[in-house]
Scaffold this active site. Structure first.
Site, mmCIF file in Angstrom:
data_model
loop_
_atom_site.group_PDB
_atom_site.id
_atom_site.type_symbol
_atom_site.label_atom_id
_atom_site.label_comp_id
_atom_site.label_asym_id
_atom_site.label_seq_id
_atom_site.Cartn_x
_atom_site.Cartn_y
_atom_site.Cartn_z
ATOM 1 N N TRP A 24 0.805 -1.216 0.000
ATOM 2 C CA TRP A 24 0.000 0.000 0.000
ATOM 3 C C TRP A 24 0.845 1.275 0.000
ATOM 4 C CZ3 TRP A 24 -0.747 -4.148 3.289
ATOM 5 C CH2 TRP A 24 -0.058 -4.109 4.508
ATOM 6 N N GLU A 37 -5.930 0.828 5.026
ATOM 7 C CA GLU A 37 -6.082 1.421 6.353
ATOM 8 C C GLU A 37 -7.174 0.725 7.163
ATOM 9 O OE1 GLU A 37 -4.126 3.400 7.828
ATOM 10 O OE2 GLU A 37 -2.863 3.786 6.086
ATOM 11 N N GLN A 42 -6.416 -2.869 13.992
ATOM 12 C CA GLN A 42 -6.472 -4.003 14.916
ATOM 13 C C GLN A 42 -6.077 -5.345 14.270
ATOM 14 O OE1 GLN A 42 -10.626 -3.090 16.087
ATOM 15 N NE2 GLN A 42 -9.828 -2.819 18.144
ATOM 16 N N THR A 43 -5.322 -5.285 13.182
ATOM 17 C CA THR A 43 -4.887 -6.507 12.513
ATOM 18 C C THR A 43 -3.410 -6.389 12.144
ATOM 19 O OG1 THR A 43 -7.106 -6.766 11.560
ATOM 20 C CG2 THR A 43 -5.349 -8.098 10.610
ATOM 21 N N LEU A 80 -9.822 -11.691 8.538
ATOM 22 C CA LEU A 80 -9.334 -10.453 9.163
ATOM 23 C C LEU A 80 -10.093 -10.099 10.442
ATOM 24 C CD1 LEU A 80 -8.871 -8.222 5.979
ATOM 25 C CD2 LEU A 80 -7.071 -9.276 7.353
ATOM 26 N N GLY A 81 -11.304 -10.628 10.575
ATOM 27 C CA GLY A 81 -12.104 -10.311 11.753
ATOM 28 C C GLY A 81 -12.648 -8.893 11.717
ATOM 29 N N TYR A 123 -8.472 9.343 12.330
ATOM 30 C CA TYR A 123 -7.225 8.769 11.847
ATOM 31 C C TYR A 123 -7.339 8.350 10.387
ATOM 32 C CZ TYR A 123 -3.820 5.415 10.454
ATOM 33 O OH TYR A 123 -2.885 4.766 9.703
ATOM 34 N N ASP A 141 -2.561 7.371 15.268
ATOM 35 C CA ASP A 141 -3.052 6.052 15.658
ATOM 36 C C ASP A 141 -2.317 5.643 16.930
ATOM 37 O OD1 ASP A 141 -0.511 5.348 14.826
ATOM 38 O OD2 ASP A 141 -1.161 3.778 13.451
ATOM 39 N N CYS A 197 9.873 2.153 18.655
ATOM 40 C CA CYS A 197 9.258 2.673 19.885
ATOM 41 C C CYS A 197 7.972 1.896 20.163
ATOM 42 C CB CYS A 197 8.965 4.164 19.699
ATOM 43 S SG CYS A 197 8.572 5.048 21.221
#
Length: 224
Positions: A24, A37, A42-43, A80-81, A123, A141, A197
């Site tokens: 991407w 995006e 969450q994946t 992917l849920g 976001y 994010d 980080c």
């Protein structure tokens, strides 16, 4: 501010040498950026990469999504849920393409306009505006919030409304002057939070902005 400019210079230089080769990042197509995006929410990246290509093969355009049955879109999302993301994408596609009647319907470039679409938060709006249209749009994010807190505002409470507002303000202040530089800057912020980080381990020894980090300074002062 000079510290902010120095931060951006060091960050972008690091990213150019260390950024991952992700599919991407090779496109400026708004639809493809949006799909990436939404999938990345969450994946893990490792799960998204193969699914991203597979989904785009099935639905090459936003118009294709709009014309499909909702069930077909969620089936293509399998693995992917968090299927609300697929349902939101379908609803968004129908809005942008006038329920599939407008094959030329495209996502708006402005972050405020993007936020008016189904399932698009602050976001995601910033990400599409920045990564697809190379606009000067800030985005925060989980990874970006962690980096900004540690480097610039260690006393900020991440989960508070005031804390989030402060971090978004910092993100805005740090934006480069041009859109193309902002593309690199935003990608670099996210990458630093993902690779260096991190939530589990702050790899300060290899961090490109260690010399500017308020958290590192606090830690060093305690050990003196």
């Amino acid at each position: 501010m000079e510290r902010g400019r120095r931060f951006g210079t060091l960050l972008r230089r690091w990213f150019r040498a260390n950024g991952r080769d992700l599919p991407w990042r090779k496109t400026r197509d708004p639809y493809r950026v949006l799909v990436s995006e939404l999938m990345l929410q969450q994946t893990q990246v490792s799960r998204v990469v193969p699914k991203y290509a597979e989904f785009l093969s099935t639905f090459p355009t936003l118009h294709d999504v709009a014309r499909a049955r909702p069930k077909r879109v969620t089936e293509a999302w399998a693995g992917l849920g968090y299927y609300a993301r697929a349902r939101n994408l379908h609803a968004l596609a129908k809005v942008v393409t006038d329920h599939g009647r407008d094959a030329g319907g495209v996502l708006p470039a402005d972050a405020t306009a993007l936020r008016a679409l189904p399932g698009v938060g602050a976001y995601t709006a910033g990400a599409v505006s920045s990564f697809a249209y190379e606009r000067r749009a800030e985005l925060v994010d989980t990874n970006v919030a962690r980096v900004l807190k540690r480097v610039f505002a260690p006393d900020v409470e991440l989960k508070s409304g005031r804390g989030q507002k402060r971090l978004w303000s910092i993100a805005r202040e740090l934006l480069p002057r041009t859109g193309p530089a902002t593309w690199t800057h935003n990608q670099a912020l996210m990458e630093l939070g993902a690779l260096v980080c991190t939530a589990r381990v702050a790899r300060c020894g290899v961090c490109p902005v260690r010399s500017l980090c308020a958290t590192v300074r606090q830690s060093d002062s305690r050990t003196v």
